[in-house]
Design an enzyme around this catalytic site. Sequence first.
Site, PDB file in Angstrom:
ATOM      1  N   GLU A 103     -28.015 -26.795  42.878  1.00  0.00           N
ATOM      2  CA  GLU A 103     -29.068 -27.408  43.701  1.00  0.00           C
ATOM      3  C   GLU A 103     -28.326 -28.334  44.636  1.00  0.00           C
ATOM      4  O   GLU A 103     -27.718 -29.310  44.204  1.00  0.00           O
ATOM      5  CB  GLU A 103     -30.035 -28.137  42.759  1.00  0.00           C
ATOM      6  CG  GLU A 103     -31.327 -28.505  43.422  1.00  0.00           C
ATOM      7  CD  GLU A 103     -31.303 -29.940  43.849  1.00  0.00           C
ATOM      8  OE1 GLU A 103     -30.882 -30.180  44.995  1.00  0.00           O
ATOM      9  OE2 GLU A 103     -31.689 -30.797  43.041  1.00  0.00           O
ATOM     10  N   CYS A 133     -32.287 -35.450  47.252  1.00  0.00           N
ATOM     11  CA  CYS A 133     -32.174 -34.140  47.892  1.00  0.00           C
ATOM     12  C   CYS A 133     -33.468 -33.785  48.609  1.00  0.00           C
ATOM     13  O   CYS A 133     -33.485 -32.909  49.459  1.00  0.00           O
ATOM     14  CB  CYS A 133     -31.821 -33.092  46.850  1.00  0.00           C
ATOM     15  SG  CYS A 133     -32.821 -33.224  45.393  1.00  0.00           S
TER      16      CYS A 133
HETATM   17  P1  NAP Z   1     -20.330 -33.862  44.607  1.00  0.00           P
HETATM   18  O1  NAP Z   1     -19.202 -34.383  45.401  1.00  0.00           O
HETATM   19  O2  NAP Z   1     -20.798 -32.507  44.917  1.00  0.00           O
HETATM   20  O3  NAP Z   1     -19.900 -33.945  43.073  1.00  0.00           O
HETATM   21  C1  NAP Z   1     -20.783 -33.504  42.034  1.00  0.00           C
HETATM   22  C2  NAP Z   1     -19.953 -33.132  40.827  1.00  0.00           C
HETATM   23  O4  NAP Z   1     -19.217 -31.949  41.111  1.00  0.00           O
HETATM   24  C3  NAP Z   1     -18.957 -34.174  40.428  1.00  0.00           C
HETATM   25  O5  NAP Z   1     -18.869 -34.185  39.009  1.00  0.00           O
HETATM   26  C4  NAP Z   1     -17.666 -33.673  41.017  1.00  0.00           C
HETATM   27  O6  NAP Z   1     -16.581 -34.031  40.217  1.00  0.00           O
HETATM   28  C5  NAP Z   1     -17.828 -32.167  40.937  1.00  0.00           C
HETATM   29  N1  NAP Z   1     -17.129 -31.467  42.009  1.00  0.00           N
HETATM   30  C6  NAP Z   1     -17.408 -31.553  43.335  1.00  0.00           C
HETATM   31  N2  NAP Z   1     -16.605 -30.730  44.026  1.00  0.00           N
HETATM   32  C7  NAP Z   1     -15.813 -30.105  43.135  1.00  0.00           C
HETATM   33  C8  NAP Z   1     -14.782 -29.124  43.249  1.00  0.00           C
HETATM   34  N3  NAP Z   1     -14.422 -28.626  44.432  1.00  0.00           N
HETATM   35  N4  NAP Z   1     -14.166 -28.713  42.116  1.00  0.00           N
HETATM   36  C9  NAP Z   1     -14.534 -29.220  40.917  1.00  0.00           C
HETATM   37  N5  NAP Z   1     -15.497 -30.145  40.743  1.00  0.00           N
HETATM   38  C10 NAP Z   1     -16.132 -30.584  41.833  1.00  0.00           C
HETATM   39  O7  NAP Z   1     -21.591 -34.810  44.705  1.00  0.00           O
HETATM   40  P2  NAP Z   1     -21.733 -36.388  44.528  1.00  0.00           P
HETATM   41  O8  NAP Z   1     -20.456 -37.007  44.088  1.00  0.00           O
HETATM   42  O9  NAP Z   1     -22.910 -36.572  43.666  1.00  0.00           O
HETATM   43  O10 NAP Z   1     -22.143 -36.902  45.949  1.00  0.00           O
HETATM   44  C11 NAP Z   1     -21.482 -36.527  47.109  1.00  0.00           C
HETATM   45  C12 NAP Z   1     -22.436 -35.853  48.054  1.00  0.00           C
HETATM   46  O11 NAP Z   1     -23.249 -34.896  47.356  1.00  0.00           O
HETATM   47  C13 NAP Z   1     -23.438 -36.760  48.682  1.00  0.00           C
HETATM   48  O12 NAP Z   1     -22.929 -37.406  49.807  1.00  0.00           O
HETATM   49  C14 NAP Z   1     -24.557 -35.803  48.989  1.00  0.00           C
HETATM   50  O13 NAP Z   1     -24.347 -35.144  50.195  1.00  0.00           O
HETATM   51  C15 NAP Z   1     -24.543 -34.776  47.922  1.00  0.00           C
HETATM   52  N6  NAP Z   1     -25.555 -34.933  46.853  1.00  0.00           N
HETATM   53  C16 NAP Z   1     -26.599 -34.087  46.790  1.00  0.00           C
HETATM   54  C17 NAP Z   1     -27.501 -34.199  45.754  1.00  0.00           C
HETATM   55  C18 NAP Z   1     -28.658 -33.296  45.596  1.00  0.00           C
HETATM   56  O14 NAP Z   1     -29.627 -33.700  44.987  1.00  0.00           O
HETATM   57  N7  NAP Z   1     -28.595 -32.075  46.038  1.00  0.00           N
HETATM   58  C19 NAP Z   1     -27.347 -35.149  44.776  1.00  0.00           C
HETATM   59  C20 NAP Z   1     -26.267 -36.003  44.861  1.00  0.00           C
HETATM   60  C21 NAP Z   1     -25.379 -35.868  45.896  1.00  0.00           C
HETATM   61  P3  NAP Z   1     -15.416 -35.028  40.691  1.00  0.00           P
HETATM   62  O15 NAP Z   1     -16.088 -36.184  41.389  1.00  0.00           O
HETATM   63  O16 NAP Z   1     -14.770 -35.358  39.408  1.00  0.00           O
HETATM   64  O17 NAP Z   1     -14.578 -34.205  41.618  1.00  0.00           O
END
Ligand code: NAP
Length: 520
Positions: free
Chosen positions: A263, A300
Amino acid sequence: MLSGKHLIDGAWVEGGSTFKTVSPATGDVLQESVWDADQATVAKAAEAAERAFAAYSATSTAERAKFLRTIADEIEARGAALTETANKETALPEARLNGERGRTTGQLRLFADWIEEGSCFDVRIDRAMPDRQPLPRPDIRLMLKAIGPVGVFGASNFPLAFSTAGGDTASALAAGCPVVVKGHPAHAGTAELVAEAIRVAIEKCGMPSGTFGLIQGASQASGGALVTHPLIKAIGFTGSLRGGRALFDLAVSRPEPIPFYGELGSVNPTFLLPAALGSRAAEVGAGWAQSLTMGVGQFCTNPGLVIAIAGPDLDTFTNAACEALGAVPAQTMLTAGIAKAYQSAIDARIKNGKANVKLKGVAEGGACDVSPAVFEVDSATWLANPDLHEEVFGPSAVIVACPDANAVLEVAKALEGQLTATFIMDDADLEAVLPLLPVVERKAGRLMRNNFPTGVEVCHAMMHGGPYPASTDVRSTSVGTKAIERFLRPVAFQNFLQDMLPEAARDGSSVPNLDNGKRS
Ligand code: NAP
């Protein structure tokens, strides 16, 4: 009190390297040392989940329902500590965290009720027709069974309801799947407290110790290792498009590809129809501003795109919204990384000058503090610039001013997949909205009238997903009871003796079924 360890096979263990956690509000270190799982640690958690699978998936729905309700009770018993820790880790206010805890326990109990009701297992019976000509038909029965150990990625923006014991974990455990959660590094302490609640529930209910595991991690290695581990059979993920896409690609390029339910996010278009704008533009503007800034826009379902016909009524809406947004003080985002990404995206939009700046988000206060930002653009410019279609995670939006209803339709056609779409309309707008419906229905998972999209009800009829890039599987929802289908797979049993069948598929079972095409 917090150990910073992983929970594997019922024990708190070390493994890998370590990282620090910090308060987004003050920058203070909260935990000096949290373990960051390496591949070997992730493998131990996946192996423990696989060892638990046979016994856990064979538990009765009554036993699993009791387990889910016990997890809810254990979370409630830790309520004050959870709120205190999550508040320090995320800067989300206490009232919001208390509400989110209620949502978390509520969805665990809803899944308990749902598996006891039983129709989610979709039992189908086609009875034998031994005299059928030219060939007899054997007895064939189908039901949905647990898919296997499931990996879940906790979301940064919902430390409780979309994290350790959040919707993905609740639906997978309800389905009969052991779960390994990769905790979000921004709320490692909250994850540990919730995992301990689940560990105690496992003990109290006599479930296998590997039924639930938590691996802590702040490196992509830990998440990648979970997705690629051969014993993990499905993934639930909430987070960024970039992270979700990278992990989806890993999931489908494994020697054995697995379903990946990501999601990912959305700009949630809000269509302002002419009669509604004419009758209540200022009121709608104020309401929309409230939705846009709820939770510092870190949803989101944030309504980040407004589409309407240009003119004085739209100006009234924009002015009222900007006045309300301008009065909102700078708020603290979840992490320094998320705040930096927000501010950089706003600065880039201001610098490239494609859209008019109606309200400027100024970084002030702490390192994670941000303010709302609103841009306005004509529909031709929006259509020609896909970068203006992208989500900026936070309290920011683009207003698209269209010359006429046809341009509104063109903007609708150009939308990417969305979680939601909203129509703000009066009854007099019915004629105007009807041509939009078939176009918008293909773009979004949830369509609504005169509601703002923030706030997702957890219920049977909810759809929280949508065409890519809103989610990686257009057929599924991550909220509501339908979410359980992601972690179940159909198995057919042909010509089986009654004693060989799963109980739910036997004659006389009280589980609802489709018997020779008729619903019971
Ligand atoms: P994220 O960067 O996508 O990270 C979510 C999880 O996935 C973390 O545990 C992260 O682990 C892991 N992860 C991300 N990329 C990875 C990869 N290439 N390989 C392995 N593991 C990976 O999201 P976030 O830290 O929650 O927030 C960053 C951005 O996500 C926000 O700026 C926003 O745009 C978006 N977001 C969207 C929603 C939604 O509801 N759809 C919710 C929250 C955030 P690590 O940190 O350990 O790498």
